[in-house]
Design a protein around this motif. Sequence first.
Motif, PDB file in Angstrom:
ATOM      1  N   LEU A  36       0.821  -1.223   0.000  1.00  0.00           N
ATOM      2  CA  LEU A  36       0.000   0.000   0.000  1.00  0.00           C
ATOM      3  C   LEU A  36       0.848   1.263   0.000  1.00  0.00           C
ATOM      4  O   LEU A  36       0.309   2.367  -0.107  1.00  0.00           O
ATOM      5  CB  LEU A  36      -0.925   0.013   1.224  1.00  0.00           C
ATOM      6  CG  LEU A  36      -2.020  -1.059   1.263  1.00  0.00           C
ATOM      7  CD1 LEU A  36      -2.735  -1.016   2.609  1.00  0.00           C
ATOM      8  CD2 LEU A  36      -3.012  -0.874   0.125  1.00  0.00           C
ATOM      9  N   ASP A  37       2.160   1.118   0.115  1.00  0.00           N
ATOM     10  CA  ASP A  37       3.041   2.296   0.133  1.00  0.00           C
ATOM     11  C   ASP A  37       2.898   3.075  -1.168  1.00  0.00           C
ATOM     12  O   ASP A  37       2.903   2.497  -2.267  1.00  0.00           O
ATOM     13  CB  ASP A  37       4.501   1.864   0.323  1.00  0.00           C
ATOM     14  CG  ASP A  37       4.782   1.323   1.711  1.00  0.00           C
ATOM     15  OD1 ASP A  37       3.907   1.485   2.596  1.00  0.00           O
ATOM     16  OD2 ASP A  37       5.855   0.721   1.909  1.00  0.00           O
ATOM     17  N   GLY A  38       2.765   4.392  -1.052  1.00  0.00           N
ATOM     18  CA  GLY A  38       2.627   5.236  -2.226  1.00  0.00           C
ATOM     19  C   GLY A  38       1.264   5.157  -2.873  1.00  0.00           C
ATOM     20  O   GLY A  38       1.077   5.657  -3.988  1.00  0.00           O
ATOM     21  N   ARG A  39       0.300   4.556  -2.189  1.00  0.00           N
ATOM     22  CA  ARG A  39      -1.064   4.409  -2.715  1.00  0.00           C
ATOM     23  C   ARG A  39      -2.042   4.973  -1.686  1.00  0.00           C
ATOM     24  O   ARG A  39      -2.720   4.227  -0.971  1.00  0.00           O
ATOM     25  CB  ARG A  39      -1.360   2.943  -3.005  1.00  0.00           C
ATOM     26  CG  ARG A  39      -0.387   2.287  -3.991  1.00  0.00           C
ATOM     27  CD  ARG A  39      -0.628   0.787  -4.080  1.00  0.00           C
ATOM     28  NE  ARG A  39      -1.983   0.503  -4.567  1.00  0.00           N
ATOM     29  CZ  ARG A  39      -2.542  -0.707  -4.491  1.00  0.00           C
ATOM     30  NH1 ARG A  39      -1.880  -1.735  -3.966  1.00  0.00           N
ATOM     31  NH2 ARG A  39      -3.777  -0.892  -4.945  1.00  0.00           N
ATOM     32  N   PRO A  40      -2.130   6.294  -1.560  1.00  0.00           N
ATOM     33  CA  PRO A  40      -2.892   6.887  -0.451  1.00  0.00           C
ATOM     34  C   PRO A  40      -4.377   6.535  -0.444  1.00  0.00           C
ATOM     35  O   PRO A  40      -4.944   6.300   0.627  1.00  0.00           O
ATOM     36  CB  PRO A  40      -2.680   8.392  -0.638  1.00  0.00           C
ATOM     37  CG  PRO A  40      -2.261   8.568  -2.059  1.00  0.00           C
ATOM     38  CD  PRO A  40      -1.506   7.326  -2.409  1.00  0.00           C
ATOM     39  N   GLU A  41      -5.004   6.467  -1.616  1.00  0.00           N
ATOM     40  CA  GLU A  41      -6.433   6.156  -1.647  1.00  0.00           C
ATOM     41  C   GLU A  41      -6.682   4.707  -1.226  1.00  0.00           C
ATOM     42  O   GLU A  41      -7.613   4.410  -0.459  1.00  0.00           O
ATOM     43  CB  GLU A  41      -7.019   6.402  -3.047  1.00  0.00           C
ATOM     44  CG  GLU A  41      -7.170   7.870  -3.415  1.00  0.00           C
ATOM     45  CD  GLU A  41      -5.876   8.509  -3.894  1.00  0.00           C
ATOM     46  OE1 GLU A  41      -5.789   9.749  -3.871  1.00  0.00           O
ATOM     47  OE2 GLU A  41      -4.962   7.756  -4.288  1.00  0.00           O
ATOM     48  N   ALA A  42      -5.833   3.806  -1.704  1.00  0.00           N
ATOM     49  CA  ALA A  42      -5.969   2.397  -1.337  1.00  0.00           C
ATOM     50  C   ALA A  42      -5.748   2.206   0.162  1.00  0.00           C
ATOM     51  O   ALA A  42      -6.513   1.500   0.844  1.00  0.00           O
ATOM     52  CB  ALA A  42      -4.979   1.551  -2.139  1.00  0.00           C
ATOM     53  N   ARG A  43      -4.709   2.837   0.680  1.00  0.00           N
ATOM     54  CA  ARG A  43      -4.417   2.710   2.108  1.00  0.00           C
ATOM     55  C   ARG A  43      -5.577   3.256   2.941  1.00  0.00           C
ATOM     56  O   ARG A  43      -5.946   2.677   3.970  1.00  0.00           O
ATOM     57  CB  ARG A  43      -3.115   3.435   2.449  1.00  0.00           C
ATOM     58  CG  ARG A  43      -2.734   3.326   3.923  1.00  0.00           C
ATOM     59  CD  ARG A  43      -1.408   3.996   4.215  1.00  0.00           C
ATOM     60  NE  ARG A  43      -0.293   3.276   3.607  1.00  0.00           N
ATOM     61  CZ  ARG A  43       0.295   2.221   4.142  1.00  0.00           C
ATOM     62  NH1 ARG A  43      -0.137   1.731   5.292  1.00  0.00           N
ATOM     63  NH2 ARG A  43       1.317   1.639   3.533  1.00  0.00           N
ATOM     64  N   ASN A  44      -6.160   4.359   2.517  1.00  0.00           N
ATOM     65  CA  ASN A  44      -7.248   4.971   3.267  1.00  0.00           C
ATOM     66  C   ASN A  44      -8.447   4.024   3.376  1.00  0.00           C
ATOM     67  O   ASN A  44      -9.029   3.853   4.455  1.00  0.00           O
ATOM     68  CB  ASN A  44      -7.672   6.278   2.583  1.00  0.00           C
ATOM     69  CG  ASN A  44      -8.701   7.051   3.374  1.00  0.00           C
ATOM     70  OD1 ASN A  44      -8.618   7.162   4.597  1.00  0.00           O
ATOM     71  ND2 ASN A  44      -9.691   7.606   2.689  1.00  0.00           N
ATOM     72  N   LEU A  45      -8.813   3.382   2.250  1.00  0.00           N
ATOM     73  CA  LEU A  45      -9.963   2.476   2.278  1.00  0.00           C
ATOM     74  C   LEU A  45      -9.689   1.247   3.143  1.00  0.00           C
ATOM     75  O   LEU A  45     -10.580   0.777   3.867  1.00  0.00           O
ATOM     76  CB  LEU A  45     -10.347   2.067   0.857  1.00  0.00           C
ATOM     77  CG  LEU A  45     -10.849   3.199  -0.058  1.00  0.00           C
ATOM     78  CD1 LEU A  45     -11.318   2.641  -1.394  1.00  0.00           C
ATOM     79  CD2 LEU A  45     -11.956   4.017   0.596  1.00  0.00           C
ATOM     80  N   VAL A  46      -8.466   0.739   3.091  1.00  0.00           N
ATOM     81  CA  VAL A  46      -8.111  -0.386   3.963  1.00  0.00           C
ATOM     82  C   VAL A  46      -8.159   0.049   5.425  1.00  0.00           C
ATOM     83  O   VAL A  46      -8.678  -0.675   6.290  1.00  0.00           O
ATOM     84  CB  VAL A  46      -6.720  -0.935   3.586  1.00  0.00           C
ATOM     85  CG1 VAL A  46      -6.215  -1.914   4.654  1.00  0.00           C
ATOM     86  CG2 VAL A  46      -6.766  -1.619   2.227  1.00  0.00           C
ATOM     87  N   ASN A  47      -7.629   1.238   5.717  1.00  0.00           N
ATOM     88  CA  ASN A  47      -7.669   1.756   7.087  1.00  0.00           C
ATOM     89  C   ASN A  47      -9.108   1.852   7.603  1.00  0.00           C
ATOM     90  O   ASN A  47      -9.415   1.476   8.744  1.00  0.00           O
ATOM     91  CB  ASN A  47      -7.048   3.151   7.136  1.00  0.00           C
ATOM     92  CG  ASN A  47      -5.539   3.152   7.086  1.00  0.00           C
ATOM     93  OD1 ASN A  47      -4.903   2.105   7.169  1.00  0.00           O
ATOM     94  ND2 ASN A  47      -4.959   4.327   6.921  1.00  0.00           N
ATOM     95  N   ILE A  48      -9.988   2.382   6.760  1.00  0.00           N
ATOM     96  CA  ILE A  48     -11.384   2.579   7.175  1.00  0.00           C
ATOM     97  C   ILE A  48     -12.055   1.231   7.440  1.00  0.00           C
ATOM     98  O   ILE A  48     -12.758   1.055   8.449  1.00  0.00           O
ATOM     99  CB  ILE A  48     -12.151   3.382   6.108  1.00  0.00           C
ATOM    100  CG1 ILE A  48     -11.643   4.832   6.072  1.00  0.00           C
ATOM    101  CG2 ILE A  48     -13.649   3.360   6.389  1.00  0.00           C
ATOM    102  CD1 ILE A  48     -12.173   5.652   4.906  1.00  0.00           C
ATOM    103  N   TYR A  49     -11.838   0.270   6.533  1.00  0.00           N
ATOM    104  CA  TYR A  49     -12.420  -1.063   6.735  1.00  0.00           C
ATOM    105  C   TYR A  49     -11.933  -1.644   8.065  1.00  0.00           C
ATOM    106  O   TYR A  49     -12.724  -2.190   8.851  1.00  0.00           O
ATOM    107  CB  TYR A  49     -12.039  -1.976   5.578  1.00  0.00           C
ATOM    108  CG  TYR A  49     -12.778  -3.303   5.557  1.00  0.00           C
ATOM    109  CD1 TYR A  49     -13.813  -3.520   4.663  1.00  0.00           C
ATOM    110  CD2 TYR A  49     -12.443  -4.326   6.449  1.00  0.00           C
ATOM    111  CE1 TYR A  49     -14.501  -4.726   4.643  1.00  0.00           C
ATOM    112  CE2 TYR A  49     -13.128  -5.533   6.457  1.00  0.00           C
ATOM    113  CZ  TYR A  49     -14.154  -5.726   5.551  1.00  0.00           C
ATOM    114  OH  TYR A  49     -14.847  -6.923   5.548  1.00  0.00           O
TER     115      TYR A  49
END
Length: 338
Positions: free
Chosen positions: A243-256
Amino acid sequence: MDKPAFTPRVFSGIKPSGGLTLGNYLGAIKRFVDMQGGEFETIYCVVDMHAVTVWQDPKDLHHATREVAAGYLASGIDPDKSILFNQSRVSAHAELGWLFNCVARVGWMNRMTQFKDKAGENSEGVSLGLYAYPALMAADILAYHATHVPVGEDQKQHVELTRDIANKFNHDYKVDFFPETIPVIEGPAMRVMNLRDGTKKMSKSGESDMERINMTDDADKIAKKFKKAKTDPDGIPETLEGLDGRPEARNLVNIYAALNDMTNEAVVAEYAGAGWGKFKPALADLAVEKLAPISIEMQRFMDDPAEIDRIMAKGAAKAKAIADPILDKTFDIMGFVR
Protein backbone atom coordinates in the motif's frame (compact mmCIF):
# COMPACT_ATOMS: atom_id res chain seq x y z
CA MET A 1 7.80 13.54 48.84
CA ASP A 2 5.58 11.10 46.96
CA LYS A 3 3.62 12.51 44.05
CA PRO A 4 -0.17 12.51 44.45
CA ALA A 5 -2.14 9.68 42.90
CA PHE A 6 -4.52 11.10 40.32
CA THR A 7 -7.80 9.42 39.46
CA PRO A 8 -7.48 7.79 36.00
CA ARG A 9 -9.63 10.20 34.04
CA VAL A 10 -10.17 10.76 30.32
CA PHE A 11 -11.16 14.12 28.83
CA SER A 12 -11.72 14.90 25.18
CA GLY A 13 -13.95 17.05 23.03
CA ILE A 14 -15.13 17.87 19.53
CA LYS A 15 -15.64 21.35 18.13
CA PRO A 16 -19.13 22.14 16.79
CA SER A 17 -18.27 23.77 13.49
CA GLY A 18 -19.75 22.20 10.39
CA GLY A 19 -21.06 18.64 10.54
CA LEU A 20 -19.63 15.43 11.94
CA THR A 21 -17.84 13.12 9.52
CA LEU A 22 -16.54 9.56 9.48
CA GLY A 23 -13.21 11.08 10.55
CA ASN A 24 -14.79 12.37 13.77
CA TYR A 25 -16.36 8.98 14.38
CA LEU A 26 -13.32 6.76 13.78
CA GLY A 27 -10.73 9.24 15.02
CA ALA A 28 -12.58 10.22 18.17
CA ILE A 29 -16.13 9.18 19.03
CA LYS A 30 -15.73 5.42 18.52
CA ARG A 31 -12.70 5.51 20.76
CA PHE A 32 -14.59 7.55 23.36
CA VAL A 33 -17.27 4.85 23.47
CA ASP A 34 -14.67 2.09 23.78
CA MET A 35 -13.11 3.80 26.83
CA GLN A 36 -16.41 3.98 28.73
CA GLY A 37 -17.05 1.82 31.75
CA GLY A 38 -13.47 0.64 32.12
CA GLU A 39 -10.59 1.81 34.26
CA PHE A 40 -11.17 5.49 33.46
CA GLU A 41 -13.71 8.07 34.50
CA THR A 42 -14.71 9.50 31.12
CA ILE A 43 -15.61 13.14 30.44
CA TYR A 44 -16.63 14.18 26.93
CA CYS A 45 -17.34 17.72 25.85
CA VAL A 46 -18.74 19.72 22.96
CA VAL A 47 -16.06 22.43 22.90
CA ASP A 48 -18.25 25.29 21.72
CA MET A 49 -15.91 28.00 23.05
CA HIS A 50 -13.22 26.74 20.68
CA ALA A 51 -15.62 27.08 17.77
CA VAL A 52 -15.81 30.87 18.12
CA THR A 53 -12.08 31.39 17.57
CA VAL A 54 -13.40 32.01 14.05
CA TRP A 55 -16.73 33.72 13.47
CA GLN A 56 -19.78 31.49 13.73
CA ASP A 57 -23.34 32.27 12.76
CA PRO A 58 -25.20 31.99 16.11
CA LYS A 59 -27.97 29.82 14.66
CA ASP A 60 -25.42 27.49 13.08
CA LEU A 61 -23.46 27.21 16.33
CA HIS A 62 -26.65 26.45 18.24
CA HIS A 63 -27.56 23.66 15.79
CA ALA A 64 -24.03 22.26 15.52
CA THR A 65 -23.61 22.06 19.31
CA ARG A 66 -26.70 19.90 19.60
CA GLU A 67 -25.67 17.86 16.55
CA VAL A 68 -22.30 16.96 18.06
CA ALA A 69 -24.05 15.95 21.29
CA ALA A 70 -26.50 13.87 19.24
CA GLY A 71 -23.55 12.24 17.48
CA TYR A 72 -22.00 11.31 20.81
CA LEU A 73 -25.25 9.85 22.13
CA ALA A 74 -26.20 8.02 18.94
CA SER A 75 -22.74 6.42 18.76
CA GLY A 76 -23.05 4.98 22.25
CA ILE A 77 -21.88 7.58 24.76
CA ASP A 78 -23.98 6.75 27.81
CA PRO A 79 -24.74 9.72 30.12
CA ASP A 80 -24.85 7.27 33.02
CA LYS A 81 -21.32 6.06 32.29
CA SER A 82 -19.72 9.29 31.01
CA ILE A 83 -20.09 12.98 31.73
CA LEU A 84 -21.34 14.75 28.59
CA PHE A 85 -21.81 18.52 28.35
CA ASN A 86 -20.99 21.60 26.30
CA GLN A 87 -17.97 23.59 27.39
CA SER A 88 -19.60 27.02 27.79
CA ARG A 89 -21.85 25.70 30.58
CA VAL A 90 -18.82 25.24 32.87
CA SER A 91 -17.07 28.55 33.54
CA ALA A 92 -13.98 26.86 34.99
CA HIS A 93 -12.76 26.28 31.42
CA ALA A 94 -12.58 30.00 30.63
CA GLU A 95 -11.26 31.01 34.06
CA LEU A 96 -8.49 28.41 34.11
CA GLY A 97 -7.78 29.24 30.48
CA TRP A 98 -6.90 32.81 31.49
CA LEU A 99 -4.66 31.61 34.31
CA PHE A 100 -2.85 29.35 31.85
CA ASN A 101 -2.44 32.27 29.44
CA CYS A 102 -0.24 33.68 32.19
CA VAL A 103 1.72 30.44 32.58
CA ALA A 104 2.25 29.55 28.91
CA ARG A 105 5.05 31.31 27.01
CA VAL A 106 4.65 33.14 23.70
CA GLY A 107 7.44 31.02 22.24
CA TRP A 108 5.42 27.89 22.98
CA MET A 109 2.42 29.31 21.13
CA ASN A 110 4.58 30.31 18.17
CA ARG A 111 5.55 26.68 17.73
CA MET A 112 1.96 25.46 17.39
CA THR A 113 1.74 24.19 13.82
CA GLN A 114 -2.07 24.17 13.72
CA PHE A 115 -2.19 27.94 14.24
CA LYS A 116 0.18 28.41 11.30
CA ASP A 117 -1.96 26.11 9.16
CA LYS A 118 -5.24 27.81 10.06
CA ALA A 119 -4.00 31.40 9.99
CA GLY A 120 -2.04 31.02 6.76
CA GLU A 121 -0.80 34.32 5.41
CA ASN A 122 -3.40 36.25 7.40
CA SER A 123 -1.88 35.69 10.84
CA GLU A 124 -2.23 39.39 11.71
CA GLY A 125 -5.95 39.35 10.96
CA VAL A 126 -7.13 36.32 12.93
CA SER A 127 -8.59 36.44 16.44
CA LEU A 128 -6.45 36.40 19.55
CA GLY A 129 -8.51 33.38 20.55
CA LEU A 130 -7.25 31.38 17.57
CA TYR A 131 -3.67 32.12 18.63
CA ALA A 132 -4.19 31.42 22.33
CA TYR A 133 -6.66 28.54 22.14
CA PRO A 134 -4.07 25.86 23.06
CA ALA A 135 -4.05 27.39 26.56
CA LEU A 136 -7.83 26.97 26.71
CA MET A 137 -7.40 23.39 25.51
CA ALA A 138 -4.96 22.83 28.37
CA ALA A 139 -7.56 24.25 30.74
CA ASP A 140 -10.22 21.92 29.31
CA ILE A 141 -8.03 18.97 30.22
CA LEU A 142 -6.49 20.10 33.49
CA ALA A 143 -9.71 21.49 34.97
CA TYR A 144 -10.53 17.80 35.54
CA HIS A 145 -7.00 16.62 36.34
CA ALA A 146 -7.43 14.40 33.28
CA THR A 147 -4.66 11.84 33.00
CA HIS A 148 -5.38 10.65 29.44
CA VAL A 149 -6.64 12.37 26.29
CA PRO A 150 -7.62 10.34 23.20
CA VAL A 151 -6.57 12.49 20.24
CA GLY A 152 -5.59 12.26 16.62
CA GLU A 153 -1.96 12.70 15.63
CA ASP A 154 -2.66 16.31 14.62
CA GLN A 155 -3.61 17.21 18.22
CA LYS A 156 -0.69 15.50 19.93
CA GLN A 157 1.29 18.77 20.01
CA HIS A 158 -1.47 20.45 22.02
CA VAL A 159 -1.46 17.69 24.63
CA GLU A 160 2.31 18.06 24.88
CA LEU A 161 1.77 21.80 25.47
CA THR A 162 -0.71 20.88 28.21
CA ARG A 163 2.05 18.89 29.89
CA ASP A 164 4.44 21.84 29.55
CA ILE A 165 1.90 24.16 31.19
CA ALA A 166 1.22 21.67 34.00
CA ASN A 167 4.93 21.16 34.64
CA LYS A 168 5.69 24.90 34.63
CA PHE A 169 2.80 25.63 37.00
CA ASN A 170 3.92 22.86 39.37
CA HIS A 171 7.54 24.07 39.19
CA ASP A 172 6.76 27.78 39.61
CA TYR A 173 4.49 27.25 42.61
CA LYS A 174 6.44 24.31 44.07
CA VAL A 175 3.46 21.95 44.04
CA ASP A 176 2.48 18.63 42.51
CA PHE A 177 -1.00 19.78 41.63
CA PHE A 178 -1.56 19.14 37.92
CA PRO A 179 -0.88 15.72 36.37
CA GLU A 180 1.19 15.04 33.28
CA THR A 181 -1.48 14.15 30.77
CA ILE A 182 -0.83 11.30 28.34
CA PRO A 183 -2.07 11.52 24.73
CA VAL A 184 -3.74 8.28 23.64
CA ILE A 185 -3.12 7.72 19.92
CA GLU A 186 -3.95 4.25 18.67
CA GLY A 187 -5.89 2.31 16.07
CA PRO A 188 -5.70 1.89 12.28
CA ALA A 189 -7.73 4.91 11.11
CA MET A 190 -6.89 7.77 13.40
CA ARG A 191 -6.52 10.06 10.40
CA VAL A 192 -9.32 9.40 7.93
CA MET A 193 -8.58 10.79 4.50
CA ASN A 194 -10.62 12.31 1.68
CA LEU A 195 -12.47 9.75 -0.49
CA ARG A 196 -11.50 11.64 -3.66
CA ASP A 197 -7.91 12.55 -2.71
CA GLY A 198 -6.13 10.28 -0.25
CA THR A 199 -3.44 12.88 0.45
CA LYS A 200 -5.95 15.21 2.15
CA LYS A 201 -7.71 14.74 5.48
CA MET A 202 -11.46 14.13 5.31
CA SER A 203 -12.98 17.53 6.11
CA LYS A 204 -16.36 19.01 6.93
CA SER A 205 -15.56 21.94 4.65
CA GLY A 206 -14.38 20.13 1.52
CA GLU A 207 -15.65 21.24 -1.87
CA SER A 208 -17.63 18.10 -2.73
CA ASP A 209 -19.95 16.11 -0.49
CA MET A 210 -18.70 12.96 -2.25
CA GLU A 211 -15.29 13.30 -0.63
CA ARG A 212 -16.57 12.64 2.89
CA ILE A 213 -18.97 10.46 4.82
CA ASN A 214 -21.22 12.59 7.00
CA MET A 215 -22.56 11.01 10.17
CA THR A 216 -25.99 12.19 9.06
CA ASP A 217 -25.76 10.34 5.70
CA ASP A 218 -28.37 7.63 5.16
CA ALA A 219 -27.58 4.10 3.98
CA ASP A 220 -27.92 4.91 0.28
CA LYS A 221 -25.53 7.86 0.47
CA ILE A 222 -22.98 5.90 2.49
CA ALA A 223 -22.97 3.03 0.00
CA LYS A 224 -22.82 5.33 -3.04
CA LYS A 225 -19.88 7.32 -1.71
CA PHE A 226 -17.77 4.26 -0.95
CA LYS A 227 -18.55 2.61 -4.26
CA LYS A 228 -17.49 5.79 -6.07
CA ALA A 229 -14.42 6.42 -3.88
CA LYS A 230 -11.21 7.01 -5.81
CA THR A 231 -8.85 4.05 -6.07
CA ASP A 232 -6.01 3.03 -8.40
CA PRO A 233 -5.51 0.31 -11.06
CA ASP A 234 -4.00 -2.20 -8.62
CA GLY A 235 -6.13 -4.23 -6.21
CA ILE A 236 -5.46 -5.27 -2.62
CA PRO A 237 -1.80 -6.29 -2.25
CA GLU A 238 -0.38 -9.42 -0.63
CA THR A 239 1.30 -7.43 2.15
CA LEU A 240 0.77 -4.10 3.90
CA GLU A 241 3.92 -2.72 2.30
CA GLY A 242 2.10 -3.01 -1.01
CA LEU A 243 0.00 0.00 0.00
CA ASP A 244 3.04 2.30 0.13
CA GLY A 245 2.63 5.24 -2.23
CA ARG A 246 -1.06 4.41 -2.72
CA PRO A 247 -2.89 6.89 -0.45
CA GLU A 248 -6.43 6.16 -1.65
CA ALA A 249 -5.97 2.40 -1.34
CA ARG A 250 -4.42 2.71 2.11
CA ASN A 251 -7.25 4.97 3.27
CA LEU A 252 -9.96 2.48 2.28
CA VAL A 253 -8.11 -0.39 3.96
CA ASN A 254 -7.67 1.76 7.09
CA ILE A 255 -11.38 2.58 7.17
CA TYR A 256 -12.42 -1.06 6.74
CA ALA A 257 -10.06 -2.11 9.53
CA ALA A 258 -11.32 0.56 11.93
CA LEU A 259 -15.01 -0.10 11.23
CA ASN A 260 -14.56 -3.86 11.71
CA ASP A 261 -12.15 -3.67 14.67
CA MET A 262 -9.41 -5.40 12.68
CA THR A 263 -5.76 -4.64 12.03
CA ASN A 264 -4.73 -3.40 8.61
CA GLU A 265 -2.67 -6.56 8.22
CA ALA A 266 -5.77 -8.72 8.79
CA VAL A 267 -7.72 -6.82 6.13
CA VAL A 268 -4.93 -7.23 3.58
CA ALA A 269 -4.64 -10.93 4.42
CA GLU A 270 -8.40 -11.43 3.94
CA TYR A 271 -8.66 -9.55 0.64
CA ALA A 272 -5.18 -10.16 -0.83
CA GLY A 273 -5.41 -10.20 -4.62
CA ALA A 274 -9.00 -8.94 -4.68
CA GLY A 275 -9.94 -6.13 -7.02
CA TRP A 276 -11.79 -2.99 -6.05
CA GLY A 277 -14.95 -4.42 -7.60
CA LYS A 278 -15.01 -6.84 -4.68
CA PHE A 279 -13.50 -4.74 -1.92
CA LYS A 280 -15.46 -1.49 -2.28
CA PRO A 281 -18.92 -3.13 -2.15
CA ALA A 282 -17.78 -5.09 0.93
CA LEU A 283 -16.60 -1.83 2.52
CA ALA A 284 -19.86 -0.12 1.57
CA ASP A 285 -21.92 -2.91 3.18
CA LEU A 286 -19.81 -2.79 6.34
CA ALA A 287 -20.08 0.99 6.56
CA VAL A 288 -23.86 0.89 6.11
CA GLU A 289 -24.13 -1.78 8.83
CA LYS A 290 -22.07 0.27 11.28
CA LEU A 291 -23.02 3.87 10.41
CA ALA A 292 -26.62 3.93 9.15
CA PRO A 293 -28.09 3.08 12.60
CA ILE A 294 -26.09 5.99 14.07
CA SER A 295 -27.51 8.35 11.47
CA ILE A 296 -31.06 7.26 12.30
CA GLU A 297 -30.48 7.64 16.03
CA MET A 298 -28.89 11.07 15.55
CA GLN A 299 -32.00 12.25 13.76
CA ARG A 300 -34.15 10.92 16.60
CA PHE A 301 -32.18 13.00 19.08
CA MET A 302 -32.22 16.08 16.85
CA ASP A 303 -36.02 15.80 16.72
CA ASP A 304 -36.04 16.17 20.53
CA PRO A 305 -33.63 19.05 21.31
CA ALA A 306 -35.03 19.43 24.82
CA GLU A 307 -33.73 15.95 25.64
CA ILE A 308 -30.26 16.84 24.33
CA ASP A 309 -30.26 20.02 26.42
CA ARG A 310 -31.41 18.12 29.52
CA ILE A 311 -28.59 15.59 29.15
CA MET A 312 -25.96 18.31 28.64
CA ALA A 313 -27.23 20.35 31.59
CA LYS A 314 -27.07 17.30 33.84
CA GLY A 315 -23.58 16.54 32.58
CA ALA A 316 -22.48 20.13 33.16
CA ALA A 317 -23.54 19.90 36.81
CA LYS A 318 -21.41 16.77 37.21
CA ALA A 319 -18.51 18.45 35.41
CA LYS A 320 -18.70 21.53 37.66
CA ALA A 321 -18.57 19.31 40.74
CA ILE A 322 -15.11 18.14 39.59
CA ALA A 323 -13.76 21.30 37.97
CA ASP A 324 -14.80 23.99 40.45
CA PRO A 325 -12.78 22.64 43.41
CA ILE A 326 -9.73 22.25 41.15
CA LEU A 327 -10.14 25.83 39.94
CA ASP A 328 -10.58 27.11 43.50
CA LYS A 329 -7.41 25.32 44.60
CA THR A 330 -5.56 26.81 41.61
CA PHE A 331 -6.59 30.32 42.70
CA ASP A 332 -5.44 29.53 46.26
CA ILE A 333 -2.06 28.23 45.07
CA MET A 334 -1.51 31.38 42.99
CA GLY A 335 -2.29 33.65 45.93
CA PHE A 336 -5.66 35.15 44.98
CA VAL A 337 -7.87 36.50 47.75
CA ARG A 338 -11.13 34.59 47.41
